[in-house]
Design an enzyme around this catalytic site. Structure first.
Site, PDB file in Angstrom:
ATOM      1  N   THR A  23       0.822  -1.213   0.000  1.00  0.00           N
ATOM      2  CA  THR A  23       0.000   0.000   0.000  1.00  0.00           C
ATOM      3  C   THR A  23       0.852   1.258   0.000  1.00  0.00           C
ATOM      4  O   THR A  23       0.453   2.290  -0.541  1.00  0.00           O
ATOM      5  CB  THR A  23      -0.931  -0.019   1.230  1.00  0.00           C
ATOM      6  OG1 THR A  23      -1.796  -1.130   1.097  1.00  0.00           O
ATOM      7  CG2 THR A  23      -1.757   1.241   1.346  1.00  0.00           C
ATOM      8  N   SER A  71       1.369  -7.504  -0.884  1.00  0.00           N
ATOM      9  CA  SER A  71       2.038  -8.524  -0.064  1.00  0.00           C
ATOM     10  C   SER A  71       1.141  -9.706   0.289  1.00  0.00           C
ATOM     11  O   SER A  71       1.624 -10.712   0.812  1.00  0.00           O
ATOM     12  CB  SER A  71       2.636  -7.910   1.201  1.00  0.00           C
ATOM     13  OG  SER A  71       1.685  -7.729   2.215  1.00  0.00           O
ATOM     14  N   THR A 104       1.537  -4.350   4.295  1.00  0.00           N
ATOM     15  CA  THR A 104       1.328  -4.655   5.716  1.00  0.00           C
ATOM     16  C   THR A 104       0.835  -6.084   5.950  1.00  0.00           C
ATOM     17  O   THR A 104       1.047  -6.647   7.025  1.00  0.00           O
ATOM     18  CB  THR A 104       0.290  -3.689   6.336  1.00  0.00           C
ATOM     19  OG1 THR A 104      -0.937  -3.800   5.605  1.00  0.00           O
ATOM     20  CG2 THR A 104       0.778  -2.267   6.338  1.00  0.00           C
ATOM     21  N   ASP A 105       0.171  -6.674   4.937  1.00  0.00           N
ATOM     22  CA  ASP A 105      -0.538  -7.943   5.178  1.00  0.00           C
ATOM     23  C   ASP A 105       0.373  -9.090   5.610  1.00  0.00           C
ATOM     24  O   ASP A 105       0.009  -9.876   6.487  1.00  0.00           O
ATOM     25  CB  ASP A 105      -1.338  -8.348   3.939  1.00  0.00           C
ATOM     26  CG  ASP A 105      -2.538  -7.435   3.703  1.00  0.00           C
ATOM     27  OD1 ASP A 105      -2.895  -6.673   4.622  1.00  0.00           O
ATOM     28  OD2 ASP A 105      -3.127  -7.488   2.617  1.00  0.00           O
TER      29      ASP A 105
HETATM   30  N1  ASP Z   1      -2.737  -5.616   0.716  1.00  0.00           N
HETATM   31  C1  ASP Z   1      -1.724  -4.617   1.019  1.00  0.00           C
HETATM   32  C2  ASP Z   1      -0.390  -5.334   1.041  1.00  0.00           C
HETATM   33  O1  ASP Z   1      -0.145  -6.050   1.964  1.00  0.00           O
HETATM   34  C3  ASP Z   1      -2.031  -4.003   2.319  1.00  0.00           C
HETATM   35  C4  ASP Z   1      -1.026  -2.998   2.803  1.00  0.00           C
HETATM   36  O2  ASP Z   1       0.088  -2.882   2.363  1.00  0.00           O
HETATM   37  O3  ASP Z   1      -1.407  -2.265   3.762  1.00  0.00           O
HETATM   38  O4  ASP Z   1       0.412  -5.165   0.164  1.00  0.00           O
END
Ligand code: ASP
Length: 328
Positions: A23, A71, A104-105
């Site tokens: 993100t 991710s 973050t995932d």
């Molecule tokens: N789906 C995104 C990822 O993990 C979520 C994020 O980065 O906050 O790449």
């Protein structure tokens, strides 16, 4: 990127920023859209630009785009590539530390993996964002700046995650919120420290090797398993050849179907996320014991967000104790 020199004119400390997507590199069509974006679109050089300009003299930045993924799609081949790029840069004498921009995932999994494989004597700092780069108020730039501060901090070492001004150890960090900007927790262990106005306030030691991996076995055995895993990751061997380990869950009504299917597919290890103190439905436990008899390594963790499994003498299946490789 441009090279800055410090006041004395000597060689600057080099910070390497490896981009993997997420993100933090996400793009939406409207600044008010915090969730309908596509992750992994903005290049790492572009993300780093304002941070590098702000950070000023004394730091040389190197930006490298290792990947550009959401991710949720993180996989072993990319992990291997990332570990190799980290190892390469960590070996360079003029590199002070590495920052990795990441979604973050699965950030906590990449962090744990890199700590397990690299156990770096320099800082490797994962950072991220909960709002895309196009948001009205993106959190990525501050997180990236804070991560650069941590990567430049003398004495910092090991793999950590930096988000919302908090520094988490790779061994403890968990994403615990699906939307809030401060999405991570280190649970009972607590934060390694905070980043405040460009300064690290350290609260506990940086992630360390000896406290890791060795709880379930003699130190020498743990170290040799560690070296074997590192060699395998860094070698030419393809990640598809790594022993397959799967995760299964206990819940009301859980049975043995999934475990039996995994064993039939040749899985080499199973981590079971039990309920509470690692408790298992009797049918799931029976299937896991069958798997162990068939030579599959099984450890019990807990699906609880906080706490860990505390062993009792009556346990039929050993608990994970946070160790990543209970059996080789
Ligand atoms: N789906 C995104 C990822 O993990 C979520 C994020 O980065 O906050 O790449």
């Amino acid at each position: 990127m441009a090279v800055n020199t410090n006041a004395a004119g000597s060689s600057p400390a080099k910070i390497v920023v490896l981009g993997t997507g997420g993100t933090i590199a996400g793009r939406a069509t409207s600044a008010g859209d915090n969730i309908g974006y596509t992750a992994g679109e903005v290049g790492v050089e572009q993300l780093l630009g304002p941070v590098a300009a702000f950070q000023g003299a004394g730091v040389e930045f190197v930006a490298e785009q290792v990947a550009q993924v959401d991710s949720k799609d993180m996989g072993f081949a990319l992990w291997q590539q990332l570990a190799r790029r980290c190892a390469y840069w960590l070996e360079q004498a003029d590199v002070a530390g590495i920052v990795i921009t990441h979604g973050t995932d699965t950030l906590e999994e990449t962090a744990y993996f890199l700590q397990a494989v690299l156990q770096p004597a320099k800082p490797v700092v994962l950072t991220c964002a909960m709002r895309p780069a196009t948001a009205l108020v993106p959190d990525g730039p501050q997180n990236l700046l804070d991560a650069v501060v941590v990567a430049s901090t003398p004495g910092a070492h090991g793999v950590v995650a930096v988000c919302a001004g908090n520094i988490h150890s790779a061994l403890d960090v968990q994403k615990v919120h699906s939307y809030k900007v401060d999405a991570f927790s280190s649970g009972d262990a607590g934060l390694v420290g905070l980043v405040e106005e460009g300064q690290v306030r350290q609260l506990r030691p940086w992630p360390n090797v000896p406290e890791f991996h060795v709880k379930n076995r003699p130190v020498a055995q743990a170290v040799s398993a560690q070296v074997a895993i590192k060699n395998r990751v860094m070698s030419e061997s393809a990640s598809e050849d790594w022993p397959r380990v799967e995760i299964v869950l206990n819940y009301a009504g859980a049975g043995g179907l999934v475990v039996d299917a995994l064993v039939a597919q040749g899985v080499r290890g199973i981590v079971v996320a039990g309920t509470g103190n690692g408790t298992l439905h009797v049918d799931l436990q029976a299937a896991l014991l069958r798997a162990m008899e068939a030579g599959v390594a099984v450890v019990r963790a807990t699906r609880c967000v906080f706490g860990r499994v505390l062993a009792t003498p009556a346990d039929a299946i050993a608990d994970a104790q946070g160790a990543f490789c209970k059996t080789a």
